[in-house]
Design a protein around this motif. Structure first.
Motif, PDB file in Angstrom:
ATOM      1  N   SER A 130       9.765  27.486  35.697  1.00  0.00           N
ATOM      2  CA  SER A 130       8.799  27.991  34.724  1.00  0.00           C
ATOM      3  C   SER A 130       7.494  27.237  34.978  1.00  0.00           C
ATOM      4  O   SER A 130       7.082  27.101  36.126  1.00  0.00           O
ATOM      5  CB  SER A 130       9.307  27.781  33.298  1.00  0.00           C
ATOM      6  N   SER A 131       6.847  26.730  33.948  1.00  0.00           N
ATOM      7  CA  SER A 131       5.588  26.000  34.115  1.00  0.00           C
ATOM      8  C   SER A 131       5.220  25.308  32.810  1.00  0.00           C
ATOM      9  O   SER A 131       5.530  25.804  31.722  1.00  0.00           O
ATOM     10  CB  SER A 131       4.469  26.975  34.507  1.00  0.00           C
ATOM     11  N   ILE A 132       4.562  24.163  32.916  1.00  0.00           N
ATOM     12  CA  ILE A 132       4.004  23.528  31.728  1.00  0.00           C
ATOM     13  C   ILE A 132       2.997  24.459  31.061  1.00  0.00           C
ATOM     14  O   ILE A 132       2.814  24.449  29.841  1.00  0.00           O
ATOM     15  CB  ILE A 132       3.341  22.182  32.096  1.00  0.00           C
ATOM     16  N   ALA A 133       2.386  25.333  31.869  1.00  0.00           N
ATOM     17  CA  ALA A 133       1.423  26.300  31.340  1.00  0.00           C
ATOM     18  C   ALA A 133       2.056  27.265  30.352  1.00  0.00           C
ATOM     19  O   ALA A 133       1.349  27.940  29.594  1.00  0.00           O
ATOM     20  CB  ALA A 133       0.781  27.088  32.487  1.00  0.00           C
ATOM     21  N   GLU A 176       9.715  22.713  35.020  1.00  0.00           N
ATOM     22  CA  GLU A 176       8.413  23.032  34.441  1.00  0.00           C
ATOM     23  C   GLU A 176       7.326  22.190  35.110  1.00  0.00           C
ATOM     24  O   GLU A 176       6.938  21.138  34.610  1.00  0.00           O
ATOM     25  CB  GLU A 176       8.416  22.799  32.931  1.00  0.00           C
ATOM     26  N   PRO A 177       6.825  22.666  36.247  1.00  0.00           N
ATOM     27  CA  PRO A 177       5.759  21.913  36.928  1.00  0.00           C
ATOM     28  C   PRO A 177       4.425  22.067  36.201  1.00  0.00           C
ATOM     29  O   PRO A 177       4.170  23.080  35.540  1.00  0.00           O
ATOM     30  CB  PRO A 177       5.686  22.583  38.314  1.00  0.00           C
ATOM     31  N   GLY A 178       3.584  21.075  36.382  1.00  0.00           N
ATOM     32  CA  GLY A 178       2.216  21.193  35.910  1.00  0.00           C
ATOM     33  C   GLY A 178       1.373  21.867  36.978  1.00  0.00           C
ATOM     34  O   GLY A 178       1.877  22.623  37.802  1.00  0.00           O
ATOM     35  N   ALA A 179       0.071  21.585  36.963  1.00  0.00           N
ATOM     36  CA  ALA A 179      -0.846  22.185  37.941  1.00  0.00           C
ATOM     37  C   ALA A 179      -0.855  21.350  39.219  1.00  0.00           C
ATOM     38  O   ALA A 179      -1.140  20.152  39.184  1.00  0.00           O
ATOM     39  CB  ALA A 179      -2.249  22.270  37.356  1.00  0.00           C
ATOM     40  N   THR A 225       2.890  17.266  45.929  1.00  0.00           N
ATOM     41  CA  THR A 225       4.085  17.716  45.206  1.00  0.00           C
ATOM     42  C   THR A 225       5.257  16.747  45.346  1.00  0.00           C
ATOM     43  O   THR A 225       6.342  17.022  44.843  1.00  0.00           O
ATOM     44  CB  THR A 225       4.536  19.099  45.716  1.00  0.00           C
ATOM     45  N   LYS A 226       5.032  15.640  46.016  1.00  0.00           N
ATOM     46  CA  LYS A 226       6.124  14.728  46.356  1.00  0.00           C
ATOM     47  C   LYS A 226       6.918  14.267  45.130  1.00  0.00           C
ATOM     48  O   LYS A 226       8.152  14.226  45.152  1.00  0.00           O
ATOM     49  CB  LYS A 226       5.572  13.509  47.101  1.00  0.00           C
ATOM     50  N   GLY A 227       6.229  13.913  44.044  1.00  0.00           N
ATOM     51  CA  GLY A 227       6.908  13.430  42.846  1.00  0.00           C
ATOM     52  C   GLY A 227       7.801  14.494  42.228  1.00  0.00           C
ATOM     53  O   GLY A 227       8.939  14.218  41.841  1.00  0.00           O
ATOM     54  N   ILE A 245      13.257  19.488  33.806  1.00  0.00           N
ATOM     55  CA  ILE A 245      12.511  18.696  34.784  1.00  0.00           C
ATOM     56  C   ILE A 245      11.046  19.050  34.592  1.00  0.00           C
ATOM     57  O   ILE A 245      10.614  20.142  34.966  1.00  0.00           O
ATOM     58  CB  ILE A 245      12.955  19.018  36.226  1.00  0.00           C
ATOM     59  N   ARG A 246      10.289  18.146  33.998  1.00  0.00           N
ATOM     60  CA  ARG A 246       8.880  18.427  33.687  1.00  0.00           C
ATOM     61  C   ARG A 246       8.008  17.320  34.265  1.00  0.00           C
ATOM     62  O   ARG A 246       8.207  16.142  33.976  1.00  0.00           O
ATOM     63  CB  ARG A 246       8.686  18.513  32.188  1.00  0.00           C
ATOM     64  N   THR A 247       7.041  17.696  35.088  1.00  0.00           N
ATOM     65  CA  THR A 247       6.156  16.726  35.721  1.00  0.00           C
ATOM     66  C   THR A 247       4.893  17.431  36.197  1.00  0.00           C
ATOM     67  O   THR A 247       4.959  18.634  36.491  1.00  0.00           O
ATOM     68  CB  THR A 247       6.872  16.017  36.902  1.00  0.00           C
ATOM     69  N   PRO A 248       3.745  16.769  36.232  1.00  0.00           N
ATOM     70  CA  PRO A 248       3.475  15.361  35.957  1.00  0.00           C
ATOM     71  C   PRO A 248       3.600  15.031  34.468  1.00  0.00           C
ATOM     72  O   PRO A 248       3.341  15.894  33.623  1.00  0.00           O
ATOM     73  CB  PRO A 248       2.022  15.175  36.417  1.00  0.00           C
ATOM     74  N   ILE A 249       3.939  13.798  34.175  1.00  0.00           N
ATOM     75  CA  ILE A 249       4.164  13.366  32.801  1.00  0.00           C
ATOM     76  C   ILE A 249       2.905  13.542  31.952  1.00  0.00           C
ATOM     77  O   ILE A 249       2.972  13.992  30.806  1.00  0.00           O
ATOM     78  CB  ILE A 249       4.631  11.894  32.772  1.00  0.00           C
ATOM     79  N   THR A 250       1.731  13.218  32.521  1.00  0.00           N
ATOM     80  CA  THR A 250       0.483  13.287  31.746  1.00  0.00           C
ATOM     81  C   THR A 250       0.195  14.709  31.285  1.00  0.00           C
ATOM     82  O   THR A 250      -0.242  14.925  30.141  1.00  0.00           O
ATOM     83  CB  THR A 250      -0.697  12.775  32.591  1.00  0.00           C
ATOM     84  N   GLN A 251       0.440  15.687  32.157  1.00  0.00           N
ATOM     85  CA  GLN A 251       0.193  17.082  31.782  1.00  0.00           C
ATOM     86  C   GLN A 251       1.206  17.552  30.741  1.00  0.00           C
ATOM     87  O   GLN A 251       0.871  18.325  29.845  1.00  0.00           O
ATOM     88  CB  GLN A 251       0.241  17.981  33.018  1.00  0.00           C
ATOM     89  N   GLY A 252       2.443  17.057  30.860  1.00  0.00           N
ATOM     90  CA  GLY A 252       3.467  17.396  29.880  1.00  0.00           C
ATOM     91  C   GLY A 252       3.124  16.846  28.504  1.00  0.00           C
ATOM     92  O   GLY A 252       3.292  17.532  27.482  1.00  0.00           O
ATOM     93  N   ILE A 253       2.616  15.607  28.451  1.00  0.00           N
ATOM     94  CA  ILE A 253       2.220  14.981  27.186  1.00  0.00           C
ATOM     95  C   ILE A 253       1.063  15.752  26.555  1.00  0.00           C
ATOM     96  O   ILE A 253       1.040  16.015  25.344  1.00  0.00           O
ATOM     97  CB  ILE A 253       1.838  13.499  27.407  1.00  0.00           C
ATOM     98  N   PHE A 254       0.092  16.138  27.384  1.00  0.00           N
ATOM     99  CA  PHE A 254      -1.049  16.904  26.868  1.00  0.00           C
ATOM    100  C   PHE A 254      -0.577  18.211  26.250  1.00  0.00           C
ATOM    101  O   PHE A 254      -1.051  18.595  25.167  1.00  0.00           O
ATOM    102  CB  PHE A 254      -2.034  17.195  28.003  1.00  0.00           C
ATOM    103  N   ALA A 255       0.335  18.904  26.932  1.00  0.00           N
ATOM    104  CA  ALA A 255       0.830  20.188  26.425  1.00  0.00           C
ATOM    105  C   ALA A 255       1.553  19.994  25.091  1.00  0.00           C
ATOM    106  O   ALA A 255       1.386  20.791  24.158  1.00  0.00           O
ATOM    107  CB  ALA A 255       1.767  20.823  27.443  1.00  0.00           C
TER     108      ALA A 255
END
Length: 263
Positions: A130-133, A176-179, A225-227, A245-255
């Motif tokens: 899916s996506s953090i978006a 759930e990847p970020g950008a 995309t390594k992380g 599985i959600r990353t990057p952590i910063t984008q997940g926190i913002f969402a």
């Protein structure tokens, strides 16, 4: 482990395939077009990796039958498209196309895989991208983000259904990847212009809208995309894969913060 990754012509899917192959897994990937197939096969050959590539349009039932011929342990449902544009003005067919690929066809493939493994009494792992978006109402990208929101909800529901069925041999995981700087976001920004008509108000502002969106993604996109790949590989290899599985952590926190205060 034998892993099938759909929609892996480039970006996250391709990077994941390479990492799994380097770690000794048998990896199958699918791409959408014949030209992509030829390009990716040549690239894999140059790298000398054990990755087999197939052409699959997941919207076609006959193409999805490929999954019956591969004795895989893990499906990574990664294939998807992104149509940009104004929800107020876009042709409803554009929205349908996005949903047909990202939701209906993707989950048809998932159903076929699940039922096949159940009939054989075999263990399996299913990863759904899916996506953090999916948590963010991004103007002029709602066609894509709403399809991802549906995917996330379906994955959560599948997880609960498996609990009711006491089916512990097949696991569901949600990616759930970020950008990330893979070019995908830029394609969405550009392709919305295809659906614009000169007689609507959005057309007058298309250049400024494109500039704002490009600047936004330039600011937040992760260049590597390594992380993400490392986290997904760890869960694929795990005895008990995590659900989310959600990353990057910063984008997940913002969402999450956005949802907390916006809703």
């Amino acid at each position: 482990m034998k892993v099938l990754i759909t929609g892996a012509a480039s970006g996250i899917g391709f990077d994941l395939a390479l990492e799994l192959a380097k770690r000794g897994h048998t990896v199958y990937i699918t791409v959408h077009t014949k030209s992509q197939l030829e390009r990716v096969q040549e690239k894999i050959k140059e790298m000398g990796l054990n990755v087999l590539c197939f052409k699959m349009d997941i919207r076609k039932k006959e193409d999805r039958k490929l999954i019956d011929t591969l004795n895989i342990d893990c499906l990574v449902n990664h294939a998807g498209i992104g149509n940009g544009g104004s929800l107020l003005y876009m042709d409803i067919g554009v929205l349908k196309d996005n949903y047909e690929t990202n939701i209906f066809s993707s989950f048809s493939l998932l159903q076929e895989f699940y039922q096949m493994k159940r009939e054989k009494g075999e263990k399996a792992r299913i990863f759904i991208t899916s996506s953090i978006a999916s948590m963010l109402p991004i103007p002029f990208l709602g066609c894509y983000t709403s399809s991802k929101a549906a995917i996330s909800m379906l994955a959560f529901t599948l997880k609960e259904e498996l609990k009711y069925l006491k089916d512990h041999d097949i696991t569901i995981s949600l990616i759930e990847p970020g950008a990330y700087k893979t070019g995908f976001n830029q394609v969405m920004i550009d392709n919305k212009n295809k659906f614009l008509k000169k007689n609507n108000k959005i057309y007058e502002h298309k250049d400024s809208i494109n500039k704002i969106q490009r600047n936004m993604f330039t600011l937040i996109e992760k260049t590597c995309t390594k992380g993400l790949v490392k986290k997904v590989v760890r869960e694929i290899e795990s005895k008990s894969p995590s659900f989310k599985i959600r990353t990057p952590i910063t984008q997940g926190i913002f969402a999450k913060l956005f949802l907390l205060f916006y809703r």
